[in-house]
Motif scaffolding. Structure first.
Motif, short mmCIF file in Angstrom:
data_model
loop_
_atom_site.label_atom_id
_atom_site.label_comp_id
_atom_site.label_asym_id
_atom_site.label_seq_id
_atom_site.Cartn_x
_atom_site.Cartn_y
_atom_site.Cartn_z
N LEU A 97 0.84 -1.18 0.00
CA LEU A 97 0.00 0.00 0.00
C LEU A 97 0.87 1.23 0.00
CD1 LEU A 97 -0.06 1.32 3.13
CD2 LEU A 97 -1.44 -0.68 3.51
N ILE A 122 -3.27 -2.04 10.46
CA ILE A 122 -3.90 -2.27 9.15
C ILE A 122 -3.75 -3.73 8.76
CG2 ILE A 122 -3.69 -1.77 6.67
CD1 ILE A 122 -2.90 1.11 7.50
N ARG A 123 -2.59 -4.29 8.97
CA ARG A 123 -2.34 -5.70 8.63
C ARG A 123 -3.27 -6.62 9.42
NH1 ARG A 123 0.88 -10.05 9.94
NH2 ARG A 123 1.66 -11.17 8.13
N LEU A 132 3.11 -7.14 4.39
CA LEU A 132 2.46 -5.89 4.01
C LEU A 132 3.54 -4.83 3.95
CD1 LEU A 132 0.06 -4.10 3.35
CD2 LEU A 132 -0.32 -3.81 5.81
N ASN A 179 0.22 -7.55 -4.73
CA ASN A 179 -1.11 -6.95 -4.81
C ASN A 179 -1.05 -5.54 -4.24
OD1 ASN A 179 -2.27 -9.34 -5.78
ND2 ASN A 179 -2.54 -10.11 -3.70
N TYR A 180 -1.49 -4.57 -5.06
CA TYR A 180 -1.56 -3.19 -4.59
C TYR A 180 -2.92 -2.98 -3.95
CZ TYR A 180 -1.74 1.88 -4.60
OH TYR A 180 -1.87 3.19 -4.23
N LEU A 181 -2.94 -2.64 -2.66
CA LEU A 181 -4.18 -2.48 -1.91
C LEU A 181 -4.77 -1.08 -2.01
CD1 LEU A 181 -3.15 -4.41 1.31
CD2 LEU A 181 -4.43 -5.27 -0.65
N GLY A 182 -3.96 -0.09 -2.39
CA GLY A 182 -4.45 1.27 -2.50
C GLY A 182 -3.65 2.22 -1.64
N ASP A 183 -4.19 3.43 -1.50
CA ASP A 183 -3.51 4.48 -0.75
C ASP A 183 -4.23 4.71 0.57
OD1 ASP A 183 -1.42 6.76 -1.05
OD2 ASP A 183 -3.22 7.72 -0.25
N VAL A 184 -3.45 4.92 1.62
CA VAL A 184 -4.00 5.18 2.95
C VAL A 184 -3.56 6.58 3.36
CG1 VAL A 184 -3.97 4.49 5.37
CG2 VAL A 184 -3.88 2.75 3.59
N LEU A 187 -6.90 -6.30 8.14
CA LEU A 187 -7.09 -7.00 6.87
C LEU A 187 -6.87 -8.51 6.98
CD1 LEU A 187 -5.26 -4.49 4.48
CD2 LEU A 187 -7.74 -4.79 4.79
N MET A 206 -4.15 -10.24 7.15
CA MET A 206 -3.16 -10.66 6.15
C MET A 206 -2.19 -11.66 6.74
SD MET A 206 -2.21 -7.15 4.18
CE MET A 206 -1.24 -8.07 3.00
#
Length: 183
Positions: free
Chosen positions: A2, A68-69, A78, A33-38, A72, A74
């Motif tokens: 991310l 965050i991890r 991450l 995998n790109y999860l996006g911007d935080v 999610l 995961m």
């Protein structure tokens, strides 16, 4: 993976990651995998000469990424990438009149088995991919070598060829990890 606080434009990040992954044997990092911007709140403002920067404090940022991890759920690494400065603050004891002083150092990469942070603050694109590769090398169990001085990091900064900068033991370790993942 991310990003933090929208520091990348267009395909910049994709290019950086692609170049970083090319430092490893094919298949070792089979997918990202790109999860996006935080968006994250900065910890402090720091003045450096005439500029003022919004800065993350290393320990605080690690805890935020860890939350965050967990959220999610995961199991894989991450990796959080930012263009903002990240600093680690150390306390130094002086047995003189001054007492305790604080020293702040820029952190460019920290990667463990479960999470990582890469700060590309004041780093050009070519060096950025090498810093990411350096951090990913740590995730694969590679360590800094005492002699020659940090062969992994030095080699990544000077060369842009597959496996350059990794000693023979590290290359064997990466290849064995790749072999184990295929079965």
């Amino acid at each position: 993976m991310l990003t933090i606080n929208k520091g990348f434009e267009g395909d910049d990040l994709l290019e950086i990651m692609w170049r970083a992954l090319n430092h490893f044997p094919r298949g070792l990092w089979d997918r990202v995998n790109y999860l996006g911007d935080v968006g994250m709140k900065y910890d402090v403002k720091v003045r450096s000469r005439e500029n003022i920067y919004n800065v993350f404090i290393f320990n605080n940022l690690i805890e935020r990424i860890r939350r965050i991890r967990r959220m999610l759920q995961m199991k894989d690494l991450l990796l959080a990438v930012t263009r903002d400065p990240v600093i680690a603050i150390y306390h130094r004891f002086k047995f003189e009149v001054e007492g305790i002083s604080q020293i702040a150092s820029l952190v460019h990469d920290y990667v463990s088995s479960d999470l990582g942070i890469v700060s590309l603050f004041r780093v050009n694109e070519e060096t950025a991919s090498k810093i990411v590769a350096h951090g990913l090398g740590h995730n694969q169990g590679l360590r800094h070598h005492v002699e020659p001085i940090d062969i992994m990091y030095e080699g990544l900064l000077k060369h842009d060829v597959l496996n350059e900068g990794f000693c023979n033991d590290c290359i064997k370790k990466m290849l064995s990890c790749q072999h184990n993942q295929e079965f």
